[in-house]
Motif scaffolding. Structure first.
Motif, PDB file in Angstrom:
ATOM      1  N   HIS A 114     -48.131  57.978  10.217  1.00 53.36           N
ATOM      2  CA  HIS A 114     -47.945  56.523  10.213  1.00 53.36           C
ATOM      3  C   HIS A 114     -48.697  55.818  11.339  1.00 53.36           C
ATOM      4  O   HIS A 114     -48.540  54.616  11.534  1.00 53.36           O
ATOM      5  CB  HIS A 114     -46.454  56.189  10.311  1.00 53.36           C
ATOM      6  N   ALA A 115     -49.504  56.540  12.077  1.00 51.51           N
ATOM      7  CA  ALA A 115     -50.168  55.988  13.258  1.00 51.51           C
ATOM      8  C   ALA A 115     -51.041  54.770  12.955  1.00 51.51           C
ATOM      9  O   ALA A 115     -51.164  53.876  13.784  1.00 51.51           O
ATOM     10  CB  ALA A 115     -50.989  57.062  13.956  1.00 51.51           C
ATOM     11  N   LEU A 116     -51.622  54.713  11.792  1.00 53.46           N
ATOM     12  CA  LEU A 116     -52.472  53.566  11.450  1.00 53.46           C
ATOM     13  C   LEU A 116     -51.677  52.297  11.158  1.00 53.46           C
ATOM     14  O   LEU A 116     -52.254  51.217  11.077  1.00 53.46           O
ATOM     15  CB  LEU A 116     -53.367  53.896  10.258  1.00 53.46           C
ATOM     16  N   ALA A 117     -50.372  52.408  11.010  1.00 55.35           N
ATOM     17  CA  ALA A 117     -49.550  51.233  10.695  1.00 55.35           C
ATOM     18  C   ALA A 117     -49.665  50.142  11.760  1.00 55.35           C
ATOM     19  O   ALA A 117     -49.562  48.963  11.450  1.00 55.35           O
ATOM     20  CB  ALA A 117     -48.094  51.643  10.516  1.00 55.35           C
ATOM     21  N   VAL A 118     -49.902  50.535  12.999  1.00 59.37           N
ATOM     22  CA  VAL A 118     -50.063  49.537  14.067  1.00 59.37           C
ATOM     23  C   VAL A 118     -51.232  48.613  13.744  1.00 59.37           C
ATOM     24  O   VAL A 118     -51.116  47.392  13.820  1.00 59.37           O
ATOM     25  CB  VAL A 118     -50.288  50.224  15.433  1.00 59.37           C
ATOM     26  N   GLU A 119     -52.361  49.205  13.380  1.00 54.19           N
ATOM     27  CA  GLU A 119     -53.567  48.421  13.118  1.00 54.19           C
ATOM     28  C   GLU A 119     -53.585  47.789  11.720  1.00 54.19           C
ATOM     29  O   GLU A 119     -54.139  46.713  11.543  1.00 54.19           O
ATOM     30  CB  GLU A 119     -54.806  49.298  13.311  1.00 54.19           C
ATOM     31  N   LEU A 120     -52.973  48.462  10.765  1.00 53.49           N
ATOM     32  CA  LEU A 120     -53.030  47.980   9.378  1.00 53.49           C
ATOM     33  C   LEU A 120     -51.936  46.989   9.018  1.00 53.49           C
ATOM     34  O   LEU A 120     -52.095  46.229   8.063  1.00 53.49           O
ATOM     35  CB  LEU A 120     -52.972  49.159   8.403  1.00 53.49           C
ATOM     36  N   HIS A 121     -50.821  47.004   9.747  1.00 53.39           N
ATOM     37  CA  HIS A 121     -49.700  46.135   9.386  1.00 53.39           C
ATOM     38  C   HIS A 121     -49.307  45.160  10.492  1.00 53.39           C
ATOM     39  O   HIS A 121     -49.247  43.951  10.251  1.00 53.39           O
ATOM     40  CB  HIS A 121     -48.481  46.972   8.975  1.00 53.39           C
ATOM     41  N   LEU A 122     -49.032  45.682  11.687  1.00 55.35           N
ATOM     42  CA  LEU A 122     -48.533  44.804  12.748  1.00 55.35           C
ATOM     43  C   LEU A 122     -49.628  43.935  13.351  1.00 55.35           C
ATOM     44  O   LEU A 122     -49.433  42.738  13.568  1.00 55.35           O
ATOM     45  CB  LEU A 122     -47.837  45.646  13.829  1.00 55.35           C
ATOM     46  N   ARG A 123     -50.777  44.498  13.594  1.00 55.68           N
ATOM     47  CA  ARG A 123     -51.880  43.706  14.165  1.00 55.68           C
ATOM     48  C   ARG A 123     -52.245  42.510  13.288  1.00 55.68           C
ATOM     49  O   ARG A 123     -52.362  41.387  13.794  1.00 55.68           O
ATOM     50  CB  ARG A 123     -53.092  44.615  14.386  1.00 55.68           C
TER      51      ARG A 123
END
Length: 173
Positions: A114-123
């Motif tokens: 799920h590490a990409l969720a920071v850049e793909l969702h929250l950012r």
């Protein structure tokens, strides 16, 4: 300079809260400020975030968030993204409410997938609200919580120069 940690975990006393405070303190220290950051813990506001009735606590939290120079936004990962509580709170802000602010997204997660969720969702959510969001956001794996100081420190070293440029008006947001 005001730094505010926004904690999107619906549970009080969460590990997410600890990560948020550590991240906000690390960024403040790298920017040369020793005062503790303000903290908006949404667990205390969960019952009023979706209520149509006015709430003084909610209005104060929204004011703290919109008046921050630097907003550290931290959520546990739920269903491969941030919590609904965080989204509902941020949905109360008008478009552009974070213009001129630096916002730093962090997610606490159990699975590195799920590490990409920071850049793909929250950012993108923070960008939609007008914030300047330096890269990288931070994915904090629960397995690395025992070494949180090092994890946060390395990340803060990367983003602090960008945050400083925004807060000094060097970078247009």
């Amino acid at each position: 300079m005001t730094v505010v940690a926004l904690v999107g975990n619906p549970r009080a006393g969460s590990r997410t809260h600890g990560v948020a405070v550590a991240a906000a303190e690390a960024v403040r220290a790298r920017l040369g400020h020793a005062d503790p950051p303000d903290v908006v813990d949404l667990s205390a506001l969960a019952s009023v975030v979706l209520s149509p009735e006015p709430s003084a606590g909610l209005e104060i939290a929204l004011e703290l968030v919109t008046s921050a120079d630097v907003l550290v936004v931290v959520s546990p990962t739920y269903k491969a993204t941030y919590t609904g509580l965080l989204k509902a709170f941020l949905d109360r802000l008008p478009g552009g409410a974070l213009r001129g602010k630096a916002a730093l997204p962090l997610l606490v997660m159990g699975d590195p997938r799920h590490a990409l969720a920071v850049e793909l969702h929250l950012r993108p959510l923070l960008l939609e609200l007008g914030a300047f969001v330096p890269t990288p956001g931070l994915a904090v794996l629960e397995s690395r919580l025992p070494e949180l100081g090092d994890v946060i420190g390395d990340w803060a070293d990367k983003v602090a120069p960008q945050v400083e440029a925004v807060t000094r008006g060097v970078v247009a947001t």
